[in-house]
Design an enzyme around this catalytic site. Structure first.
Site, PDB file in Angstrom:
ATOM      1  N   CYS A  96       0.826  -1.197   0.000  1.00 36.69           N
ATOM      2  CA  CYS A  96       0.000   0.000   0.000  1.00 36.69           C
ATOM      3  C   CYS A  96       0.871   1.261   0.000  1.00 36.69           C
ATOM      4  O   CYS A  96       1.571   1.517  -0.964  1.00 36.69           O
ATOM      5  CB  CYS A  96      -0.928  -0.068   1.210  1.00 36.69           C
ATOM      6  SG  CYS A  96      -2.448   0.767   0.956  1.00 36.69           S
TER       7      CYS A  96
ATOM      8  N   GLU B  52      -2.231  -9.000   4.475  1.00 29.82           N
ATOM      9  CA  GLU B  52      -2.248  -9.482   5.860  1.00 29.82           C
ATOM     10  C   GLU B  52      -3.654  -9.663   6.426  1.00 29.82           C
ATOM     11  O   GLU B  52      -3.824 -10.308   7.450  1.00 29.82           O
ATOM     12  CB  GLU B  52      -1.425  -8.538   6.756  1.00 29.82           C
ATOM     13  CG  GLU B  52      -1.985  -7.128   6.946  1.00 29.82           C
ATOM     14  CD  GLU B  52      -1.634  -6.161   5.805  1.00 29.82           C
ATOM     15  OE1 GLU B  52      -1.229  -6.627   4.734  1.00 29.82           O
ATOM     16  OE2 GLU B  52      -1.798  -4.940   5.992  1.00 29.82           O
TER      17      GLU B  52
END
Ligand code: XMP
Length: 504
Positions: A79, A167
């Site tokens: 990100c 995650e």
């Protein structure tokens, strides 16, 4: 054991989760501030986390790109981490027309190692607003979302970026993506609880020497595993268990039996009268907490006497929180673990925190490997001030007795029906105002009991659990018929927020 993966923390709420996922895949990962990169040694890979900033912000957190390049290890930018790498390699970003939060579909563009075994169109979880405008020279797009925007880049060999969060479980193949990245490392997985245990035991022996270690035990997971670990290390220990008079039915005996089972002798201090006398007449929740907190420290430290070494069960998330954020949770933890006396001992080098590298589930696994009984490992959280927070208003011995009986019925029924392990925390509360009822044809004013069962990840949010009606009916009947002084049973159907888990 050397740390294999450094996760540089750019402030995402998921940074800790990256560390956990990498450890689950067998590699020893730790979270670091981006500034600490030049000081880190013997790494095998580096992950740059997500974060709330935009790379184009004036004060956007940075990475020491020279050092990163010189290390020449496999790198994964997640990100914000990907956007930062893109910028450092000479690419550009543009603010997205809309912020992208939530699920998207993965369209794999290139059969690179990163997407080995990942399903085309699998769900990915996004949380960002910038998108890649121009690619750096030599970079290629590995995957896009359904709108055609790049969601994964490869900058050079073994340097990757992903715009989604691998995650979180909402990225269905996220684990596989992380695993693929880890396969680029030139080291093998080394992290498992057994190896870690041996390392911690060795460190304990070295650090303690022939000093006596004082520790507090409550019967909770962390303090139990801590005491057993010290015992297994073969050092001299003095585990102190303070009975504050606010424990549940048979709790003192159960905690004692639990420790006996693993061969640890604990020193129980019955201070119940001191606590209950001090609480008499007090109804203010914060004053009650203060009385209990101060009394605990008084009783504990005066009983411990001169301390050579003090051990506490601080966990890795507590360490990260105190070091990296000013959240409410960290303030609460600071209050518990860093009280003045402990700070003094710390300054004198007399505090030992052997669990400070571990997450809760790893502490459980460690406990399991040392034979700590399952019932201790799976125990619901129980607050430090004990039943005091479940007895709003003034505390009396009579109310505590009623509460203990009702709570015992609730808990034992949950255990028998298999619901205990599906619940994160169950609490029984005795409400302060009596309500009218009918007993033996006469009106009787007695106490209402509230039952609460929640699921939660970290206690910051919680949802109530839909315990089947027949079980609730059984619990209610048993309490109403078996506990003197109760004529009403309520089931709490409030989420947190706005309600908290405890009543006080
Ligand atoms: P709340 O009620 O704030 O609880 O939603 C969140 C979690 O923290 C526990 N809790 C406490 N633990 N001292 C503690 O050690 C306290 O004063 C305290 N108050 C709440 C609560 O049981 C839940 O797990």
């Amino acid at each position: 054991m050397d740390v294999q993966i450094a996760v540089l923390d750019y402030g995402s709420q998921y940074s800790q989760l990256i560390v956990r996922r990498v450890r689950e895949l067998g590699y020893y990962a730790k979270l670091y501030s981006p500034e600490s990169l030049p000081t880190l040694k013997n790494l095998s890979g580096i992950i740059l986390s997500g974060g709330p900033s935009s790379v184009s912000d004036a004060d956007a957190p940075d990475v020491n790109f020279e050092v990163l390049q010189a290390l020449n290890l496999p790198v994964l930018g997640v990100c914000y981490g990907m956007q930062l790498l893109n910028q450092k390699f000479g690419g550009n970003l543009k603010p997205g027309t809309t912020s992208e939060y939530g699920p998207a579909k993965l369209r794999i563009q290139d059969d690179s190692t990163l997407f080995n075994g990942v399903e085309e169109n699998s769900q990915i979880w996004m949380s960002h607003s910038d998108t890649v405008a121009t690619l750096p020279e030599g970079a290629k797009i590995l995957a896009r979302n359904e709108e055609g925007q790049p969601v994964s880049l490869q900058f050079k060999e073994n340097w990757f970026g992903i715009q989604f969060h691998p995650e979180v479980t909402h990225s269905h193949d996220g684990r596989q993506v992380l695993k693929n990245y880890l396969q680029c490392l030139d080291t093998e997985p080394e992290f498992d609880v057994e190896a870690f245990k041996q390392e911690i035991l060795k460190e304990i022996v070295e650090e303690v020497g022939d000093r006596e270690v004082v520790c507090g035990v409550s019967g909770g997971v962390d303090s139990t595993v801590l005491a057993v670990l010290l015992h297994k290390a073969g050092v001299k220990i003095h585990p102190i268990f303070v009975d504050n008079g606010l424990l549940r039915k048979n709790e003192v005996e159960e905690v004692q039996a639990q420790f006996k089972e693993v061969g640890v002798e604990i020193d129980t201090v019955d201070a119940s009268d001191r606590f209950l006398d001090a609480l008499e007449g007090e109804s203010d929740p914060e004053k009650k907490r203060k009385i209990i907190g101060n009394m605990f420290l008084d009783v504990f430290f005066s009983h411990a006497g001169d301390i050579q070494l003090f051990a506490q069960g601080t966990l890795y998330p507590d360490v990260i929180e105190s070091a990296t954020s000013g959240s409410k949770a960290s303030v609460i933890k600071t209050h518990h673990n860093r009280v003045n006396r402990v700070m003094e001992l710390k300054a004198e080098g007399k505090v030992l925190e052997p669990l400070s590298e571990l997450f809760k589930d790893e502490v459980r696994a460690l406990g399991r490997s040392m034979g700590v009984p399952e019932r201790a490992l799976n125990r619901h959280p129980f607050p430090g001030p004990g039943l005091a927070v479940r007895c709003p208003g003034m505390i009396t011995r009579e109310k505590l007795d009623i509460l203990r009986e009702a709570d015992d019925i609730f808990t034992s029924t949950l255990l028998r029906t298999g619901w205990y392990d599906k619940i994160w925390q169950a609490c029984t509360t005795i409400l302060p105002s009596k309500s009218v009822g009918v007993k033996g044809d006469v009106r009787a004013y007695e106490f209402p009991i509230s039952l609460r069962a929640v699921i939660s990840e970290d206690a910051m949010t919680a949802d109530w659990v839909e315990i089947p009606y027949p079980i609730l009916r059984e619990i209610s009947n048993k309490i109403l018929n078996g506990v003197k002084g109760v004529n009403r049973v309520l089931f709490d159907i409030s989420t947190k927020p706005p309600a908290s888990i405890e009543w006080e």
